[in-house]
Scaffold this active site. Sequence first.
Site, PDB file in Angstrom:
ATOM      1  N   ASP A  74     -94.943  13.471  31.336  1.00 30.07           N
ATOM      2  CA  ASP A  74     -93.535  13.706  31.050  1.00 30.07           C
ATOM      3  C   ASP A  74     -92.883  12.409  30.578  1.00 30.07           C
ATOM      4  OD1 ASP A  74     -91.013  15.363  31.396  1.00 30.07           O
ATOM      5  OD2 ASP A  74     -90.582  13.734  32.795  1.00 30.07           O
ATOM      6  N   GLU A 126     -95.889  13.504  26.239  1.00 38.78           N
ATOM      7  CA  GLU A 126     -94.614  13.971  25.699  1.00 38.78           C
ATOM      8  C   GLU A 126     -94.005  12.735  25.030  1.00 38.78           C
ATOM      9  OE1 GLU A 126     -90.799  16.555  27.153  1.00 38.78           O
ATOM     10  OE2 GLU A 126     -91.333  14.805  28.365  1.00 38.78           O
TER      11      GLU A 126
END
Length: 700
Positions: A345, A382
């Site tokens: 993330d 990401e």
Amino acid sequence: MPGRYAIKPGRAFPLGATFDGEGVNFAVFSEHASRMTLCLFSDDGRDETLNIDLPEHDGHVWHGYLTGIRPGQHYGYRAHGPYRPDEGHRFNPHKLLIDPYAKKLSGHPRWHDALMGYDVSAMHKDLTFDTRNSAPYMPRSIVVDPCFSWGNDRPPRTPLHETVVYEAHVKGLTAAKPGTPYPGTYLALASDQVIDHLLKLGVTALELLPVHAFIDDRFLLDKGLKNYWGYMSIGFFAPEPRYMATKEIGEFQHMVARLHAAGIEVILDVVYNHTAEGNQLGPTLSFKGLDNASYYRLAETPRYYINDTGTGNTLNVDHPMVLRMIMDSLRYWVEIMHVDGFRFDLCSTLGRTEEGGFDRGAAFFDALRQDPVLSRVKLIAEPWDIGPGGYQLGAFPPPFSEWNDKFRDEVRSFWRGDGGMAPRLANRLTGSAQQFDHDTRPATSSVNFLTAHDGFTLMDVVSYGSKHNEANGEENRDGHSENLSDNMGVEGPTEDKKIRAARALRRRNMLATLLFAQGTPMILAGDELGNSQQGNNNAYCQDNEIGWVDWSGVDEDFLKFVRQLVAFRKAHPILRQKRFLHSRPRLIDGKPDLFWRRPDGAVMGEEDWARPELRTIICEMRTASGTPDYAALEHAILCVYNSGAGVNVTLPAPPEGRRWVRHIDTARPYAGPKPARETARVRENSVVVFVQEEATTPKS
């Protein structure tokens, strides 16, 4: 101290609470603490039965060994040191702290002002000091023996070019699935019902939203909501307790073993960019109280935190012990829990240096790339955060793959009928080479997706023109406002047959585009079923029917078609290549590996691509130039992506003894393979795929 315990110096390694059969070694890092107290609790975790200072301090690691301690022991820490927020230090021994290396937590914090290191009623807020004991409101760290009888478990090690990722939420996928045992848990994911669905769908990797222990934000609980997605980690080694049916970590290991036995990999969405402790006004739960100045990146005025994540704080990955914690956590999940990879993330944050900029040669990336354990698993970035220069699509070093949001946006725009999208989509169909074709990165580096947990579901992309997040309690201000969606004439569900048919066709077109593009495809759980979130594109707090996959109204026809698409991709290596297609001649036959054609069969020129009204892309692909001869098992595939009116397409003349066979037609999804003539009719708003086969190949 009760006589049954004897304290010894112990060891500084490994960090955490380690059981050896006779007792437990406790080791915790803090560079700036002056004293570290270990707190033991009764078997039920209620009563604090022992407070003892760890006797040794080596290399900023406090450690001690207690005989007689067994797995199941509840414990925590109290760290002593300066409370000077203006200097970056927030030590407060009145606050019980979670062990950063705890392998299991007893539950979640119960929100109370005592969880704060400061007096919340004071005018100067965090510059004050609170003396209330936070232990009654804190979860306990628990000693565990993580041994598990794995039998002959082996990681599937599916190559990326054969991988189809399925992003799912542990509870969201299983909570409403009929007949599933222990719905909403790891055991539910391990059930025959779920595994059978995944196998029939044809996915090879299950990518789970965060399963590291996380908290429910106080402001959400005050509104009767929860932190459903889980992007507020507080324990990087402990599985989230709410997903355990029997409260044993072996449930997670059992889930992995069952999925592996079915040939399905497990990838974890991990959040190492920030923690659940928030900014200077957030709670003191673990890192903040153990050594705030080491664990977090602090601003020039160290009372405040650098916030490249939008959540109040940013972990200080530049610090060697913080980097070590992350690496130890990753290795634990691979070696002890047997997971197969990670999706990071806000991964741009992990590549930020002390100066704040992004560096693809940052210590975190170098550490991963050289690690003999972690360099062998799937690593997915990401590629953005909210900090300066945070958008870094294509900039990550190998062996990283990256979520490609440009693929999502440009596929949606093309099928919505936006002008000028054809050349952009063409780039996405061939692996987004402009972003990824460097440093010997493969075409599989682009993780292509149409939808993810963050945003509309596929059904909602074709059913809503705007977001409907009222249930989040923020007056519909949260979530992205531009979703490149199209309600096809009616906002939300409708009984209009024409609109329903148009929506089904649009969904078929988009999923066909996803699965026939070069790269690594990712499907959002529930999209294959026709799942809707009622127009909510930010369901992070909806631990209910909005956020859960709805199994009650499964679109069986669409599910059948999605299975057909996945199976077709698996059957045709041309659609899933490691090398990029650049229209270069092949040694095997001298033909270019890629042609872009006009409907009349001619090769596209620059003037053709420049037409803003262009709505038809015709892509003729072969095995990429440079592919070894033994891998060149197919002749050619021709894909037509038509977002405009119906068109007649002249097929290129096949070599003698071969023919073009129409295999996929989203306008006629169940027509079956059929030999094509020299000119083929492609209906409006449809995808058609032709395969060049031997003329003697049976139709089936």
